[in-house]
Write an enzyme that holds these catalytic residues in place. Structure first.
Site, PDB file in Angstrom:
ATOM      1  N   THR A   1       0.824  -1.199   0.000  1.00 58.41           N
ATOM      2  CA  THR A   1       0.000   0.000   0.000  1.00 58.41           C
ATOM      3  C   THR A   1       0.864   1.257   0.000  1.00 58.41           C
ATOM      4  OG1 THR A   1      -1.623  -1.206   1.283  1.00 58.41           O
ATOM      5  CG2 THR A   1      -1.841   1.188   1.260  1.00 58.41           C
ATOM      6  N   GLU A   2       0.619   2.138  -0.963  1.00 60.33           N
ATOM      7  CA  GLU A   2       1.324   3.424  -1.071  1.00 60.33           C
ATOM      8  C   GLU A   2       2.839   3.253  -1.123  1.00 60.33           C
ATOM      9  OE1 GLU A   2      -0.555   5.900  -1.632  1.00 60.33           O
ATOM     10  OE2 GLU A   2      -2.501   5.243  -0.885  1.00 60.33           O
TER      11      GLU A   2
END
Lengths: 439, 392
Positions: free
Chosen positions: B145-146
């Protein structure tokens, strides 16, 4: 007896207790044979009816010469107050095209007789209306001035015996009406700038309040707490001031409870989330109580300029498991909130009166109120603490949520007690005050 | 020879509906179905469908020389299935060309890697299973994530069997080193690290339509020359949100024309090709080990976690949702576990961000709440209802 009353709000569109109080007060006065013409900035579709003759400043026609006359009149009087009133060349006249504007500003310099005459003739037939939001926005001061200007026009055209103004927003209107008609002026202080802002008063507002009080024949305060403020901070003569407590509509409400899903006791704050109401003390006390008892849920109901800071504070203290925010509650949700509550707390730093504890008592909710409130002067069956005394408040909350003998007694006797606090009594007192200024 | 490695992130969160205090204990539907459907439809029409079509045509036109990678979150796929099934078909056609690699990530686009390795692993496996089921492939390269990466996360990813992980070519990690090489985890465990070249990536993702930028307008020819002129370079990792094409950069900016023209301009230079992440690690060997004690991400100027965590609202919400892990799992109730996992989607914490200036503008763009406080209150109300349901 006919009263020209100036208010800022009237139900159902209200932001606080003032509109509700005006509604109930006028209703009770009408019952006692007083005729009321009630002026609001903006008359809107669906405004409540209680027998008052509702006049909207936004629906009042004025010509340019009306505007000029009232304005000039006020300006001559106003020198004493060292305050500037409406300047015609400010942006206060809406719907004025460039040409009209030029005419207004330059009318005194019209060179020939016939020129002047033609301008006058045009003015006579050019009826204009002012636009009002009736709210509390950044143009509030401008709107207050416009309201006063239109108030002059209304005063000139209405028949009445007494002028009665509610809070500073309408004081200028009252002064203008008094200047133009010579009728006595009663001002009603529901709150002062000291209540709203502590010692950091807005001097512009203070000046208007002081000017209103100075011009008044009689000043009604909603509690002795407020009366002391009026005497000490606004330097009003003691004999000019008189306290009339607000009332509450008593209905025979069977205090039935709505169970909450948490299956815990609920402690509620309900009001504007502003400095005056002490929401930060409510969070401090919640933190304190929750350290001892996690079977309590705290609810902060309402909205205001301190809300975001309060949300961050709850997150920071890591008490969100037992602390909730509802935002601004409308209509039925207020009652629903009361019926879910086991304790109602009003930790106001400064509360001229405070109607909501009475509503809580009426709904059968045991109540804790700060000693810095007007309502504390008239109720016995509520626990009273200093707003800053978190320990005492925590004690009171703990007691009311754990010792049913205490909460039962408070609820039972409180319900009887508030029957005596009603608008009929308040209206009788106000009527007497009208008579006193007429003689 | 040097290689361009294109990777696109495809994610849609389930947006929560306005949930009032009085509903706690009574209403258990948490999602804003109308808004989710509407946004999914809009982004499908503006971005996913036309962008997929563009890449499909390019792959055909250049007979497999155009190669790209995606990671598609589980929550995005759930919404495609529900609202825009044709997007699923379109991605399947892309995967079937053999020129498209799908990467692994957490099903929920969550921040679980920062809190619970156990939960993180389960979500990654859920996502791998979903890729297998929907596209018939098993991801070998991971993107968190990210692009959040730390040594600890890298270890967990390695343990899960991935050969490589994507990360931000952040200055605090790389120092003087170039992002244009393959690196390896500091444990020398074989986990390769591909570094995002943020300058060139952001030239497309953020600056493409910025008229105040001195290089505007960006043409395919110009971009290809920049790549061509790079010295001491093996792989240029261009990582970005897929919504760049058509949503962040509208069609009218010419972004699709840029894409269509880019391969030809690249191939004209003669020394550049396109590779997927798996092909990059089998083509180039790692140049050095990389260590990042603290998590780095691809977000904002700071390249850290401060868009999701750090203020009191975010930390309180984050801690409280993860505190439920044991209790939720003990129920063995699949529905409850699924709801809890959806509450972990990182966007929920992103909405509570109070960094209003500069980067805050980007945040506001993606935010359907008026204020971070409102986002927090709404989230906590829903979480409270979930906790009550859990107790029953």
């Amino acid at each position: 007896m006919r009263v020209l009353m100036f208010g800022w709000e009237f139900p159902p569109q209200i932001s606080g207790g003032l509109g509700t109080a005006c509604y109930a007060m006028t209703e009770a006065l009408i019952k006692q044979g007083v005729q009321i013409a009630f002026v609001v900035p903006k008359k809107y579709e669906g405004i409540a009816q209680n027998g008052s003759d509702i006049i909207g400043a936004n629906e009042t026609d004025m010509t340019f010469s009306d505007i000029r006359t009232i304005n000039d009149k006020f300006r001559t009087v106003n020198k004493n107050f060292n305050l500037s009133f409406i300047e015609v060349n400010s942006s206060l006249v809406p719907y004025v095209g460039q040409e009209d504007y030029y005419n207004i500003v330059n009318k005194r310099f019209a060179e020939t007789e016939s020129e002047q005459e033609s301008i006058r003739a045009e003015e006579r037939k050019a009826y204009r209306r002012f636009d009002f939001t009736g709210g509390y926005n950044q143009n509030l001061m401008e709107e207050v001035d416009k309201y006063a200007l239109v108030a002059g026009q209304i005063a000139k055209t209405q028949n009445f015996d007494v002028i009665h103004c509610h809070d500073w927003l309408t004081y200028k209107a009252g002064i203008v009406a008094k200047q133009l008609t010579g009728k006595p002026l009663v001002i009603h202080v529901h709150a002062t700038e000291y209540d709203r802002s502590g010692e950091n008063v807005n001097t512009q507002v203070y000046e208007i309040e002081k000017m209103g009080m100075n011009s008044a024949d009689k000043i009604i305060t909603v509690s002795n707490l407020t009366r002391r403020t009026v005497i000490n901070k606004y330097h009003q003569p003691v004999e000019k001031t008189v306290t009339v407590y607000n009332g509450i509509d008593y209905k025979d409400i069977l205090p039935h409870r709505i169970n909450n899903a948490f299956n815990k006791k609920i402690v509620t704050f309900l009001g504007r989330v502003t400095f005056q109401k002490g929401p930060d003390y409510f969070i401090e006390v919640a933190d304190k109580v929750l350290k001892m008892d996690k079977n309590i849920v705290f609810v902060l109901a309402g909205s205001g300029d301190m809300l975001n800071r309060m949300v961050a504070l709850v997150a920071k203290k890591r008490i969100s498991e037992n602390f909730f925010f509802t935002g601004f509650l409308k209509g039925g949700d207020v009652n629903r909130m009361f019926k879910m509550s086991d304790v109602y707390v009003m930790p106001s730093v400064s509360e001229p009166f405070g109607i909501s504890p009475l509503e809580a008592m009426r709904e059968g909710v045991p109540t804790i109120i700060s000693k810095q409130s007007g309502v504390a002067e008239i109720v016995s069956y509520a626990l009273k603490v200093d707003f800053w005394d978190i320990d005492a408040m925590a004690n009171a909350i703990y007691g009311l949520t754990h010792y049913s003998a205490l909460s039962n007694m408070i609820v039972k006797n409180g319900a009887t007690e508030i029957k005596k606090i009603n608008w009929d009594k308040a209206a009788g007192d106000i009527k007497e005050i009208y008579s006193s200024v007429l003689n | 020879m040097k290689s361009i490695c294109f990777y696109f992130q495809v994610h849609q969160p389930f947006r929560l509906r306005p949930y009032k205090f009085f509903e706690i204990g009574h209403q258990h539907n948490y999602y804003d179905d109308v808004q989710n459907a509407w946004l999914c439809r809009r982004i499908a029409d503006k971005c996913y469908l036309p962008a997929n079509e563009t890449f499909l045509n390019l792959i055909k036109k250049y007979q497999g020389q155009v190669r790209i990678a995606y990671s598609i979150t589980g929550t995005a796929i759930e919404q495609f299935q529900r609202y825009t099934p044709e997007v699923m078909d379109s991605f399947r056609r892309l995967v079937d060309t053999g020129c498209v690699e799908l990467l692994g990530e957490t099903f929920m686009h969550s921040l679980a890697a920062l809190k619970s390795e156990n939960e993180f692993s389960e979500q990654v496996k859920m996502h791998s299973d979903l890729m297998k089921k929907e596209f018939g492939v098993t991801p070998r390269v991971f993107r968190n994530t990210e692009l959040i990466y730390s040594d600890t996360i890298g270890r967990a990813v390695h343990k899960l069997g991935f050969k490589a992980q994507l990360m931000e070519g952040a200055k605090q990690v790389l120092g003087w080193r170039s992002p244009n090489f393959v690196y390896e985890h500091k444990d020398k465990n074989g986990l390769r690290l591909l570094m995002k070249n943020f300058r060139l990536s952001d030239d497309i993702a953020f600056r493409f339509s910025q008229q105040s930028w001195s290089e505007w307008p960006l043409t395919a020819d110009k971009f290809a020359s920049w790549v061509h002129e790079l010295q001491d370079t093996e792989c240029i990792n261009l990582f970005m949100d897929y919504e760049t094409f058509g949503e962040h950069q509208w069609k009218e900016t010419g972004i699709f024309d840029f894409l269509n023209a880019l391969p030809e301009e690249i191939f004209k230079k003669g020394d550049i090709n396109f590779l997927t992440p798996s092909e990059v690690i089998s083509t180039y060997s790692p140049k050095a080990n990389i260590s990042s004690e603290y998590p780095v991400s691809w977000a904002d100027e700071e390249r850290d976690l401060s868009a999701w965590l750090g203020n009191d609202l975010q930390d309180d919400a984050f801690d409280r949702v993860y505190a439920l892990e044991q209790k939720v799992k003990a129920t063995e109730n699949e529905d409850l576990i699924s709801v809890w996992r959806h509450l972990q989607t990182s966007d929920n914490f992103y909405y509570m961000c109070t960094k209003w200036f500069s980067d805050g503008d980007v945040h506001k763009y993606f935010n359907h709440y008026n204020t971070p406080y409102e986002a927090y209150i709404n989230y906590m109300n829903i979480l409270s209802d979930f906790i009550l349901t859990l107790k029953k």
